[in-house]
Design a protein around this motif. Structure first.
Motif, PDB file in Angstrom:
ATOM      1  N   TYR A 188      -7.996  -9.973   8.262  1.00 40.62           N
ATOM      2  CA  TYR A 188      -8.145  -9.339   9.579  1.00 40.62           C
ATOM      3  C   TYR A 188      -8.350 -10.382  10.678  1.00 40.62           C
ATOM      4  O   TYR A 188      -7.829 -10.249  11.787  1.00 40.62           O
ATOM      5  CB  TYR A 188      -9.323  -8.372   9.540  1.00 40.62           C
ATOM      6  N   VAL A 204      -7.223 -13.523  10.666  1.00 41.77           N
ATOM      7  CA  VAL A 204      -5.994 -14.295  10.903  1.00 41.77           C
ATOM      8  C   VAL A 204      -4.799 -13.393  11.181  1.00 41.77           C
ATOM      9  O   VAL A 204      -3.663 -13.866  11.238  1.00 41.77           O
ATOM     10  CB  VAL A 204      -5.696 -15.208   9.697  1.00 41.77           C
ATOM     11  N   ASN A 205      -5.056 -12.109  11.320  1.00 41.41           N
ATOM     12  CA  ASN A 205      -4.003 -11.139  11.676  1.00 41.41           C
ATOM     13  C   ASN A 205      -2.907 -11.061  10.612  1.00 41.41           C
ATOM     14  O   ASN A 205      -1.710 -11.061  10.914  1.00 41.41           O
ATOM     15  CB  ASN A 205      -3.403 -11.485  13.039  1.00 41.41           C
ATOM     16  N   GLN A 235      -0.804  -9.049   7.704  1.00 41.98           N
ATOM     17  CA  GLN A 235      -0.341  -7.659   7.578  1.00 41.98           C
ATOM     18  C   GLN A 235      -0.632  -7.136   6.164  1.00 41.98           C
ATOM     19  O   GLN A 235       0.261  -7.061   5.308  1.00 41.98           O
ATOM     20  CB  GLN A 235       1.155  -7.577   7.883  1.00 41.98           C
ATOM     21  N   ARG A 246       2.863 -12.382   4.266  1.00 38.34           N
ATOM     22  CA  ARG A 246       2.301 -11.458   5.253  1.00 38.34           C
ATOM     23  C   ARG A 246       1.402 -12.156   6.268  1.00 38.34           C
ATOM     24  O   ARG A 246       0.681 -11.488   7.015  1.00 38.34           O
ATOM     25  CB  ARG A 246       1.505 -10.360   4.538  1.00 38.34           C
ATOM     26  N   THR A 247       1.399 -13.484   6.281  1.00 39.81           N
ATOM     27  CA  THR A 247       0.580 -14.258   7.218  1.00 39.81           C
ATOM     28  C   THR A 247       1.474 -15.214   7.994  1.00 39.81           C
ATOM     29  O   THR A 247       2.415 -15.795   7.438  1.00 39.81           O
ATOM     30  CB  THR A 247      -0.511 -15.041   6.459  1.00 39.81           C
ATOM     31  N   PRO A 306      -3.908 -20.310   9.308  1.00 38.12           N
ATOM     32  CA  PRO A 306      -4.321 -19.042   8.692  1.00 38.12           C
ATOM     33  C   PRO A 306      -3.907 -18.927   7.230  1.00 38.12           C
ATOM     34  O   PRO A 306      -4.676 -18.426   6.400  1.00 38.12           O
ATOM     35  CB  PRO A 306      -3.626 -17.983   9.555  1.00 38.12           C
TER      36      PRO A 306
END
Length: 301
Positions: free
Chosen positions: A173, A175-176, A178, A233-234, A239
């Motif tokens: 969350y 490092v945003n 998905q 997903r990053t 991150p």
């Protein structure tokens, strides 16, 4: 005289009629009063009866409302169970294919990889890991005391699964990344398949070199599978390094802990619960008082 008699006669008859009328009026009045009293008593009786009827209706309404609330709670519980049902509705063939896929890393990291959003397979793997830990304690000749091993194994396995999944989701969350909490639980749960294979083999074949080989092979493949899924997903080098490095270190170190330190810690815990061992009872020679010795000498003489 005739006139007087007629007059007197007529007057006497009038007085008699008047008296008769008065008596009739008194009787009518008495009857009316009795009727009013009867009606008043009936009204009071009907009033009490009405109050009792209202109380009965209120009690019946309360009972109905209580039953309605209980029924609504039961319906809501069934609805909540029905909400959780899709997360456990999976075929055995799908679980088997996902177990195999958990040991096969995917090279594609440019597009988000598909992560299963179900909890049946991860939950069964956690329980399998608990059973393997108990099996390892039995093979190491550890005495089970009052379910201590069962509770400790369940707490260790579920604590790692839920705790590390929460930590990874929190970092994702930040490092945003998905990924959802359900996908994190599923990904880390299937990642325990390598741990189950390594521990099951090494608990039955006590050979350290074999453990290190399996630790690098099975544990490394399962960890690499999770890392590639998170990489896809990053976005960003920092991150990715933070998220994937944290997961890799925790996952590999947990396998080392289960193999080397878990049994030792449990044995120390059981030893502290049982207390220090009692020394065997021995007979100790006591000093005989001088007075007793003198008495025995006099008796001998």
């Amino acid at each position: 005289m005739e006139n007087m008699d007629d007059t007197s006669g007529s007057s006497f008859e009038d007085m008699g009629e008047l008296h008769q009328r008065l008596r009739e009026e008194e009787e009518v009045t008495a009857e009316a009063d009795g009727t009013e009293e009867d009606e008043g008593g009936d009204g009071e009786f009907l009033g009490m009866k009405g109050i009792k009827g209202q109380l009965g209706r209120q009690v019946a309404d309360e009972v109905w409302q209580a039953g309605k609330r209980q029924a609504s709670k039961a319906f809501n519980l069934y609805a909540n169970i029905d909400i959780l049902r899709p997360y456990f509705d999976v075929e055995p063939m799908q679980v088997r294919s996902r177990l195999i896929e958990s040991m096969i890393p995917v090279r594609m990291i440019n597009f988000p990889q598909k992560i299963a959003g179900e909890l049946y397979g991860p939950l069964m793997l956690v329980f399998t890991l608990v059973a393997i830990l108990l099996h390892g304690m039995k093979t190491s000749d550890t005495v089970i005391r009052e379910g201590t091993l069962m509770g400790t194994a369940i707490g260790t396995c579920f604590g790692y699964w839920l705790g590390v999944s929460s930590l990874v989701y929190f970092l994702a969350y930040l490092v945003n990344a998905q990924i959802t909490m359900l996908q994190t639980l599923s990904l880390l749960g299937y990642g325990l398949f390598g741990h189950c294979v390594v521990l099951f083999i090494t608990y039955n074949i006590h050979f350290h070199f074999l453990f290190y080989v399996l630790w690098l092979l099975c544990g490394g493949l399962s960890t690499l599978r999770m890392v590639t899924a998170l990489l896809s997903r990053t976005v960003g080098q920092t991150p990715r390094l933070l998220l994937c490095g944290t997961l890799s270190v925790l996952h590999m170190m947990f396998l080392l802990y289960l193999h080397f330190n878990y049994h030792r810690i449990i044995q120390e815990l059981l030893g502290s619960l049982e207390g220090p061992p009692m020394a065997p009872m021995q007979r100790v020679a006591r000093d005989v008082p001088e007075l007793t010795l003198n008495a025995s000498l006099l008796m001998s003489h």
